[in-house]
Design an enzyme around this catalytic site. Structure first.
Site, mmCIF file in Angstrom:
data_model
loop_
_atom_site.group_PDB
_atom_site.id
_atom_site.type_symbol
_atom_site.label_atom_id
_atom_site.label_comp_id
_atom_site.label_asym_id
_atom_site.label_seq_id
_atom_site.Cartn_x
_atom_site.Cartn_y
_atom_site.Cartn_z
ATOM 1 N N SER A 1 -32.709 5.284 -7.649
ATOM 2 C CA SER A 1 -32.061 6.285 -6.786
ATOM 3 C C SER A 1 -30.654 6.506 -7.287
ATOM 4 O O SER A 1 -30.014 5.589 -7.837
ATOM 5 C CB SER A 1 -32.014 5.795 -5.339
ATOM 6 O OG SER A 1 -31.172 6.617 -4.542
ATOM 7 N N TYR B 1 -29.668 -0.934 0.386
ATOM 8 C CA TYR B 1 -30.529 -0.091 -0.432
ATOM 9 C C TYR B 1 -29.802 0.352 -1.702
ATOM 10 O O TYR B 1 -30.356 0.300 -2.806
ATOM 11 C CB TYR B 1 -30.967 1.128 0.383
ATOM 12 C CG TYR B 1 -31.849 2.095 -0.365
ATOM 13 C CD1 TYR B 1 -33.210 1.839 -0.532
ATOM 14 C CD2 TYR B 1 -31.334 3.275 -0.904
ATOM 15 C CE1 TYR B 1 -34.027 2.723 -1.217
ATOM 16 C CE2 TYR B 1 -32.139 4.164 -1.590
ATOM 17 C CZ TYR B 1 -33.486 3.886 -1.739
ATOM 18 O OH TYR B 1 -34.280 4.765 -2.426
#
Length: 248
Positions: free
Chosen positions: A145, A158
């Site tokens: 990501s 995350y």
């Protein structure tokens, strides 16, 4: 380039929905025999298999934080297909937590996030490494990501984990060369149900801030993953950003 992956076997961890399912569809269309794993939705995996191009595909349950399920998957792939050329790591989960809410990042939540989203990805690579090496032209693609680069994502843990995925990609690219290439694909915002509570209105609001004026589709990421196998054949250790310019 039609059927450019003919004769190759691709294993998609977390392939029953979202980005994993899109990758499975594109890899199958390119000629690969595809194995997808599911955690809790066998029906979704079955439906996906029914729509894939080609034949010989199958699905099996695997839980990435339970390594025994991954080693059992390797045994099944080796027994039935006798090879693995491509491993896609797309399993994972998250939960939106404001970046400043430190108390919401409990020890248990952080430990579980790392166990599923980082340790599980590494465990899958470790389990499949012998088959990938035996291929002589193995490829690992992990879904990362842009949060790993910017530090901004659904939550702080995350973002840190995705930075860890990028580091793992670079480290293993060196460690597994020359028989296995290792890549990661880094999306920005994707129109899937991966982030709980993110509805169409939220996606539309974000789209207006992206240079290409839309959020990514799962198919955008599926094509990028397949490109690592079909076109980017002299790349390893690379982080492929697929975010419409959001990180600019």
């Amino acid at each position: 380039m039609m059927n450019s992956l003919s004769g190759k076997v691709a294993v998609v961890i977390g392939g029953s929905g979202g980005i994993g399912a899109a990758a499975a569809r594109v890899l199958a269309a390119e000629g690969a025999t595809v194995v997808v794993t599911w955690r809790s939705d066998e029906a979704a995996a079955t439906a996906l298999l029914a729509g894939l191009s080609g034949q010989g595909h199958f699905a099996r349950r695997a839980v990435v934080e339970e390594t025994a399920t991954l080693t059992a998957l390797v045994t099944k792939v080796a027994t039935e297909l006798r090879r693995c050329d491509i491993l896609v790591n797309s399993a994972g989960y998250t939960r939106p937590i404001p970046i400043a809410d430190l108390d919401a990042l409990t020890d248990d939540f952080i430990d579980d996030m790392f166990k599923v989203n980082w340790r599980g990805q590494f465990a899958a690579i470790r389990a499949f490494a012998p088959l990938l090496k035996a291929s002589g032209d193995g490829l690992i693609v992990s879904v990362s990501s842009i949060a790993g680069l910017s530090g901004v994502g659904s939550n702080l843990a995350y973002a840190a984990i995705k930075a860890g995925i990028d580091t793992m990609t670079k480290s293993l690219a060196r460690a597994l060369a020359p028989t296995v290439r290792v890549m990661s694909v880094s999306p920005g915002v994707v129109a899937t149900d991966f982030v709980p509570g993110r509805d169409a209105a939220a996606l539309e609001k974000v789209a207006a801030t992206i240079p290409l004026r839309r959020v990514a589709t799962a198919e955008d990421l599926g094509r990028a993953i397949a490109a690592c196998a079909t076109h980017l054949t002299y790349s390893t250790g690379s982080l492929i950003i697929v975010d419409g310019g959001r990180a600019l």
